[in-house]
Write a protein that holds these residues in place. Structure first.
Motif, PDB file in Angstrom:
ATOM      1  N   SER A  43      69.906  15.879  58.247  1.00 46.90           N
ATOM      2  CA  SER A  43      71.338  16.126  58.220  1.00 46.90           C
ATOM      3  C   SER A  43      72.077  15.026  58.976  1.00 46.90           C
ATOM      4  N   VAL A  44      73.246  14.638  58.446  1.00 45.94           N
ATOM      5  CA  VAL A  44      74.077  13.645  59.119  1.00 45.94           C
ATOM      6  C   VAL A  44      75.537  14.021  58.919  1.00 45.94           C
ATOM      7  N   SER A  45      76.385  13.654  59.869  1.00 47.99           N
ATOM      8  CA  SER A  45      77.822  13.950  59.789  1.00 47.99           C
ATOM      9  C   SER A  45      78.629  12.715  60.134  1.00 47.99           C
ATOM     10  N   ILE A  46      79.727  12.521  59.399  1.00 45.77           N
ATOM     11  CA  ILE A  46      80.658  11.424  59.668  1.00 45.77           C
ATOM     12  C   ILE A  46      82.070  11.988  59.691  1.00 45.77           C
ATOM     13  N   ARG A  47      82.841  11.579  60.679  1.00 46.33           N
ATOM     14  CA  ARG A  47      84.236  12.017  60.821  1.00 46.33           C
ATOM     15  C   ARG A  47      85.158  10.886  60.359  1.00 46.33           C
ATOM     16  N   ASP A  48      85.972  11.166  59.341  1.00 44.76           N
ATOM     17  CA  ASP A  48      86.907  10.178  58.810  1.00 44.76           C
ATOM     18  C   ASP A  48      88.336  10.576  59.159  1.00 44.76           C
ATOM     19  N   GLU A  49      89.056   9.678  59.832  1.00 45.99           N
ATOM     20  CA  GLU A  49      90.460   9.915  60.144  1.00 45.99           C
ATOM     21  C   GLU A  49      91.328   9.114  59.192  1.00 45.99           C
ATOM     22  N   GLY A  50      92.443   9.690  58.776  1.00 48.36           N
ATOM     23  CA  GLY A  50      93.333   9.051  57.820  1.00 48.36           C
ATOM     24  C   GLY A  50      93.916  10.083  56.879  1.00 48.36           C
ATOM     25  N   ASP A  51      94.537   9.628  55.807  1.00 48.36           N
ATOM     26  CA  ASP A  51      95.118  10.550  54.830  1.00 48.36           C
ATOM     27  C   ASP A  51      94.091  10.846  53.744  1.00 48.36           C
ATOM     28  N   HIS A  52      93.743  12.131  53.617  1.00 45.22           N
ATOM     29  CA  HIS A  52      92.736  12.535  52.633  1.00 45.22           C
ATOM     30  C   HIS A  52      93.269  13.700  51.801  1.00 45.22           C
ATOM     31  N   ALA A  53      93.065  13.627  50.498  1.00 45.28           N
ATOM     32  CA  ALA A  53      93.446  14.723  49.603  1.00 45.28           C
ATOM     33  C   ALA A  53      92.251  15.639  49.419  1.00 45.28           C
ATOM     34  N   THR A  54      92.461  16.946  49.567  1.00 43.89           N
ATOM     35  CA  THR A  54      91.407  17.935  49.367  1.00 43.89           C
ATOM     36  C   THR A  54      91.951  19.048  48.481  1.00 43.89           C
ATOM     37  N   PRO A  55      91.069  19.888  47.924  1.00 41.91           N
ATOM     38  CA  PRO A  55      91.546  21.018  47.120  1.00 41.91           C
ATOM     39  C   PRO A  55      92.490  21.933  47.878  1.00 41.91           C
ATOM     40  N   GLY A  56      92.377  21.968  49.207  1.00 40.80           N
ATOM     41  CA  GLY A  56      93.244  22.816  50.015  1.00 40.80           C
ATOM     42  C   GLY A  56      94.504  22.120  50.485  1.00 40.80           C
ATOM     43  N   GLY A  57      94.711  20.870  50.057  1.00 39.89           N
ATOM     44  CA  GLY A  57      95.889  20.121  50.471  1.00 39.89           C
ATOM     45  C   GLY A  57      95.516  18.904  51.296  1.00 39.89           C
ATOM     46  N   PRO A  58      96.510  18.075  51.660  1.00 41.13           N
ATOM     47  CA  PRO A  58      96.231  16.861  52.429  1.00 41.13           C
ATOM     48  C   PRO A  58      95.769  17.183  53.846  1.00 41.13           C
ATOM     49  N   VAL A  59      94.865  16.358  54.351  1.00 38.49           N
ATOM     50  CA  VAL A  59      94.373  16.525  55.724  1.00 38.49           C
ATOM     51  C   VAL A  59      94.356  15.166  56.406  1.00 38.49           C
ATOM     52  N   ALA A  60      94.345  15.206  57.745  1.00 41.12           N
ATOM     53  CA  ALA A  60      94.319  13.978  58.540  1.00 41.12           C
ATOM     54  C   ALA A  60      92.909  13.612  58.980  1.00 41.12           C
ATOM     55  N   VAL A  61      92.005  14.580  58.939  1.00 41.38           N
ATOM     56  CA  VAL A  61      90.612  14.340  59.326  1.00 41.38           C
ATOM     57  C   VAL A  61      89.712  15.007  58.298  1.00 41.38           C
ATOM     58  N   LEU A  62      88.741  14.243  57.804  1.00 36.65           N
ATOM     59  CA  LEU A  62      87.781  14.792  56.854  1.00 36.65           C
ATOM     60  C   LEU A  62      86.379  14.622  57.430  1.00 36.65           C
ATOM     61  N   HIS A  63      85.695  15.743  57.619  1.00 38.05           N
ATOM     62  CA  HIS A  63      84.317  15.726  58.107  1.00 38.05           C
ATOM     63  C   HIS A  63      83.386  15.725  56.897  1.00 38.05           C
ATOM     64  N   ARG A  64      82.516  14.743  56.832  1.00 39.33           N
ATOM     65  CA  ARG A  64      81.547  14.656  55.740  1.00 39.33           C
ATOM     66  C   ARG A  64      80.164  14.996  56.296  1.00 39.33           C
ATOM     67  N   ILE A  65      79.492  15.945  55.661  1.00 43.43           N
ATOM     68  CA  ILE A  65      78.169  16.372  56.114  1.00 43.43           C
ATOM     69  C   ILE A  65      77.202  16.278  54.942  1.00 43.43           C
ATOM     70  N   ALA A  66      76.108  15.538  55.136  1.00 43.20           N
ATOM     71  CA  ALA A  66      75.111  15.361  54.079  1.00 43.20           C
ATOM     72  C   ALA A  66      73.758  15.879  54.541  1.00 43.20           C
ATOM     73  N   THR A  67      73.031  16.502  53.623  1.00 38.02           N
ATOM     74  CA  THR A  67      71.675  16.964  53.903  1.00 38.02           C
ATOM     75  C   THR A  67      70.739  16.467  52.811  1.00 38.02           C
ATOM     76  N   THR A  68      69.499  16.259  53.189  1.00 36.59           N
ATOM     77  CA  THR A  68      68.420  15.972  52.237  1.00 36.59           C
ATOM     78  C   THR A  68      67.208  16.792  52.646  1.00 36.59           C
ATOM     79  N   THR A  69      66.601  17.476  51.689  1.00 37.45           N
ATOM     80  CA  THR A  69      65.371  18.203  51.959  1.00 37.45           C
ATOM     81  C   THR A  69      64.240  17.601  51.131  1.00 37.45           C
ATOM     82  N   PHE A  70      63.034  17.684  51.660  1.00 31.04           N
ATOM     83  CA  PHE A  70      61.861  17.241  50.920  1.00 31.04           C
ATOM     84  C   PHE A  70      60.643  18.014  51.430  1.00 31.04           C
ATOM     85  N   VAL A  71      59.629  18.079  50.590  1.00 38.52           N
ATOM     86  CA  VAL A  71      58.403  18.788  50.950  1.00 38.52           C
ATOM     87  C   VAL A  71      57.306  17.781  51.235  1.00 38.52           C
ATOM     88  N   ARG A  72      56.717  17.913  52.396  1.00 35.18           N
ATOM     89  CA  ARG A  72      55.614  17.021  52.798  1.00 35.18           C
ATOM     90  C   ARG A  72      54.304  17.791  52.682  1.00 35.18           C
TER      91      ARG A  72
END
Length: 208
Positions: free
Chosen positions: A179-208
């Protein structure tokens, strides 16, 4: 065990969004299972209390069957290969006017394809390898903090090198989650309306 390392990065999120992630699990060529919850914890019986907010994640893999809602996860048949999905409408924006924030989730299952196709992704350096690169908009993210959750819920935070790469330590057999997270500040359009901060969270799973 809570995701202390990730929570420290996401201190500005509301409590539910701070602790929750979206991830995908897949066994061999079986259906994909899409979860919303806390991957370092044992999933509560019947699913996470916030699971009802996971409604329509966008699958980037070819879907070969209908989406079924199970107890705690969405199940869908997909074509062979790694599975990817993303969702920017799980939690509604929060905060004061002009300072609103939101979160978008990117999820991947599998490490057969050494490439990234989503805006934020943790991709294997080589097919089925144990080294991964954090890629943001096609470029590696140096210094990214990657949380590793092992099958027995052991956790460790790895720091990506200058090439955005981390090596996942070998432990027991089973399913691993990154899992990793990145915080982006600026003007971002989202389904819920414009925001000033967008948190991006990514996950990857795998079987060893």
């Amino acid at each position: 065990m809570k995701l202390f390392a990730l929570a420290a990065v996401l201190f500005a999120l509301p409590s539910a969004a701070a602790a929750h992630e979206v991830w995908i699990e897949r066994d061999s060529s079986g259906p994909a299972r899409i979860y919303l919850g806390e991957p370092a914890d044992v999933l509560p019986e019947g699913g996470d209390p916030e699971f009802e907010k996971l409604v329509a994640p966008r699958l980037l893999s070819p879907v070969t069957g209908p989406v079924a809602r199970r107890a705690g996860f969405l199940e869908v048949a997909v074509a062979p290969g790694d599975v990817r999905a993303w969702d920017d409408s799980v939690f509604q924006p929060w905060g004061e006017a002009g300072k609103r924030e939101s979160v978008v989730y990117y999820a991947r299952a599998g490490r057969a394809e050494p490439r990234a196709t989503m805006p934020l992704e943790i991709a294997p350096v080589s097919a089925n390898g144990d080294r991964f690169t954090v890629i943001r908009d096609g470029k590696p993210v140096a210094g990214a903090k990657v949380l590793v959750v092992s099958p027995d819920k052991w956790t460790r935070t790895l720091v990506a090198n200058d090439a955005g790469m981390v090596a996942v330590p070998g432990r027991e057999a089973g399913r691993y989650l990154l899992s990793v997270s990145i915080r982006d500040e600026g003007d971002h359009a989202t389904p819920g309306g414009p925001v000033a901060v967008l948190h991006r969270i990514a996950t990857t799973t795998f079987v060893r």
